[in-house]
Design an enzyme around this catalytic site. Structure first.
Site, mmCIF file in Angstrom:
data_model
loop_
_atom_site.group_PDB
_atom_site.id
_atom_site.type_symbol
_atom_site.label_atom_id
_atom_site.label_comp_id
_atom_site.label_asym_id
_atom_site.label_seq_id
_atom_site.Cartn_x
_atom_site.Cartn_y
_atom_site.Cartn_z
ATOM 1 N N ASP A 233 0.850 -1.194 0.000
ATOM 2 C CA ASP A 233 0.000 0.000 0.000
ATOM 3 C C ASP A 233 0.885 1.243 0.000
ATOM 4 O OD1 ASP A 233 -3.207 0.584 0.955
ATOM 5 O OD2 ASP A 233 -1.762 2.223 1.125
ATOM 6 N N ILE A 234 0.495 2.225 -0.789
ATOM 7 C CA ILE A 234 1.313 3.440 -0.938
ATOM 8 C C ILE A 234 1.288 4.301 0.334
ATOM 9 C CG2 ILE A 234 -0.413 5.021 -1.935
ATOM 10 C CD1 ILE A 234 1.647 5.525 -4.209
ATOM 11 N N HIS B 169 -10.290 -5.024 -3.161
ATOM 12 C CA HIS B 169 -8.957 -5.250 -2.599
ATOM 13 C C HIS B 169 -9.069 -5.621 -1.139
ATOM 14 C CE1 HIS B 169 -9.908 -0.943 -2.259
ATOM 15 N NE2 HIS B 169 -9.264 -0.969 -1.105
ATOM 16 N N ASN C 216 -12.826 -2.999 2.752
ATOM 17 C CA ASN C 216 -13.793 -1.903 2.829
ATOM 18 C C ASN C 216 -14.723 -2.004 1.623
ATOM 19 O OD1 ASN C 216 -12.535 -0.798 5.142
ATOM 20 N ND2 ASN C 216 -11.012 0.210 3.844
ATOM 21 N N GLY D 65 -16.268 2.824 3.735
ATOM 22 C CA GLY D 65 -15.006 3.567 3.667
ATOM 23 C C GLY D 65 -14.142 3.204 2.470
ATOM 24 N N GLN D 66 -14.757 2.638 1.429
ATOM 25 C CA GLN D 66 -13.972 2.252 0.248
ATOM 26 C C GLN D 66 -13.614 3.484 -0.577
ATOM 27 O OE1 GLN D 66 -15.843 -0.741 -2.190
ATOM 28 N NE2 GLN D 66 -14.028 -0.990 -3.495
ATOM 29 N N HIS E 147 -6.968 -5.497 2.320
ATOM 30 C CA HIS E 147 -5.806 -4.999 3.055
ATOM 31 C C HIS E 147 -5.306 -6.125 3.957
ATOM 32 C CE1 HIS E 147 -6.694 -0.583 2.444
ATOM 33 N NE2 HIS E 147 -7.912 -1.062 2.242
HETATM 34 P P1 AMP Z 1 -9.807 1.654 0.510
HETATM 35 O O1 AMP Z 1 -10.181 2.777 1.426
HETATM 36 O O2 AMP Z 1 -10.019 0.309 1.142
HETATM 37 O O3 AMP Z 1 -10.450 1.775 -0.855
HETATM 38 O O4 AMP Z 1 -8.239 1.754 0.356
HETATM 39 C C1 AMP Z 1 -7.571 2.048 -0.829
HETATM 40 C C2 AMP Z 1 -6.100 1.892 -0.518
HETATM 41 O O5 AMP Z 1 -5.384 1.944 -1.728
HETATM 42 C C3 AMP Z 1 -5.534 2.972 0.411
HETATM 43 O O6 AMP Z 1 -4.963 2.371 1.563
HETATM 44 C C4 AMP Z 1 -4.470 3.656 -0.470
HETATM 45 O O7 AMP Z 1 -3.322 4.033 0.259
HETATM 46 C C5 AMP Z 1 -4.146 2.569 -1.484
HETATM 47 N N1 AMP Z 1 -3.653 3.041 -2.760
HETATM 48 C C6 AMP Z 1 -4.214 3.984 -3.558
HETATM 49 N N2 AMP Z 1 -3.478 4.154 -4.667
HETATM 50 C C7 AMP Z 1 -2.433 3.287 -4.578
HETATM 51 C C8 AMP Z 1 -1.318 2.983 -5.413
HETATM 52 N N3 AMP Z 1 -1.124 3.600 -6.586
HETATM 53 N N4 AMP Z 1 -0.439 2.041 -4.995
HETATM 54 C C9 AMP Z 1 -0.611 1.427 -3.816
HETATM 55 N N5 AMP Z 1 -1.647 1.653 -2.992
HETATM 56 C C10 AMP Z 1 -2.546 2.582 -3.358
#
Ligand code: AMP
Ligand code: ZN
Length: 115
Positions: free
Chosen positions: A33-34, A102, A89, A95-96, A104
């Site tokens: 995760d970024i 995906h 999420n 909270g998505q 986590h």
């Molecule tokens: P969610 O709130 O479950 O939709 O989480 C989306 C997740 O994607 C967040 O934790 C972001 O930090 C992560 N994210 C968004 N863009 C990227 C990316 N380019 N590379 C890695 N993680 C990402």
């Protein structure tokens, strides 16, 4: 494979956006995760575009089982040996933020930034 041209995670699957990959097979991709909430924080995504967990059906059971079963293996490989957290999420109230399914998977010594 089913992809959405506007989806950031489909672009990661296609290699159009870079990611720190930790695992790839024919069904899924896992990458860091970024903005990690924990010392180790990876996302496991299906390669096919499925927007949310609310969109899955019985045809996705094997894929979902594969994603969940990968979590302990990835954590072991990344040196996490004291437990981990898995979170999906779903939708606005869930909270998505990214609308490509995906999971986590978070671990490592606490305190964590979130959760
Ligand atoms: P969610 O709130 O479950 O939709 O989480 C989306 C997740 O994607 C967040 O934790 C972001 O930090 C992560 N994210 C968004 N863009 C990227 C990316 N380019 N590379 C890695 N993680 C990402
Ligand atoms: Zn997508």
């Amino acid at each position: 494979m089913n992809a959405d041209p506007n989806c950031i995670f489909c672009k990661i699957v296609a290699g159009q956006i870079p990611s720190k990959k930790v695992h790839e097979d024919e069904l899924v991709l896992a990458f860091h995760d970024i903005h990690p909430w924990a010392p180790v924080h990876v996302l496991v995504i299906p390669k096919q575009h499925i927007a949310t967990l609310a969109d899955v059906g019985p045809e996705h059971s094997a894929l979902l089982g594969h994603m969940l079963g990968l979590a302990p293996r990835l954590m072991r490989e990344l040196g996490v040996d004291n437990g981990f957290r898995t979170v999906i999420n779903t939708g606005r109230d869930g909270g998505q933020e990214v609308y490509h399914l995906h999971m986590h998977v978070m671990g490592g010594p606490r305190p964590w930034a979130r959760g």
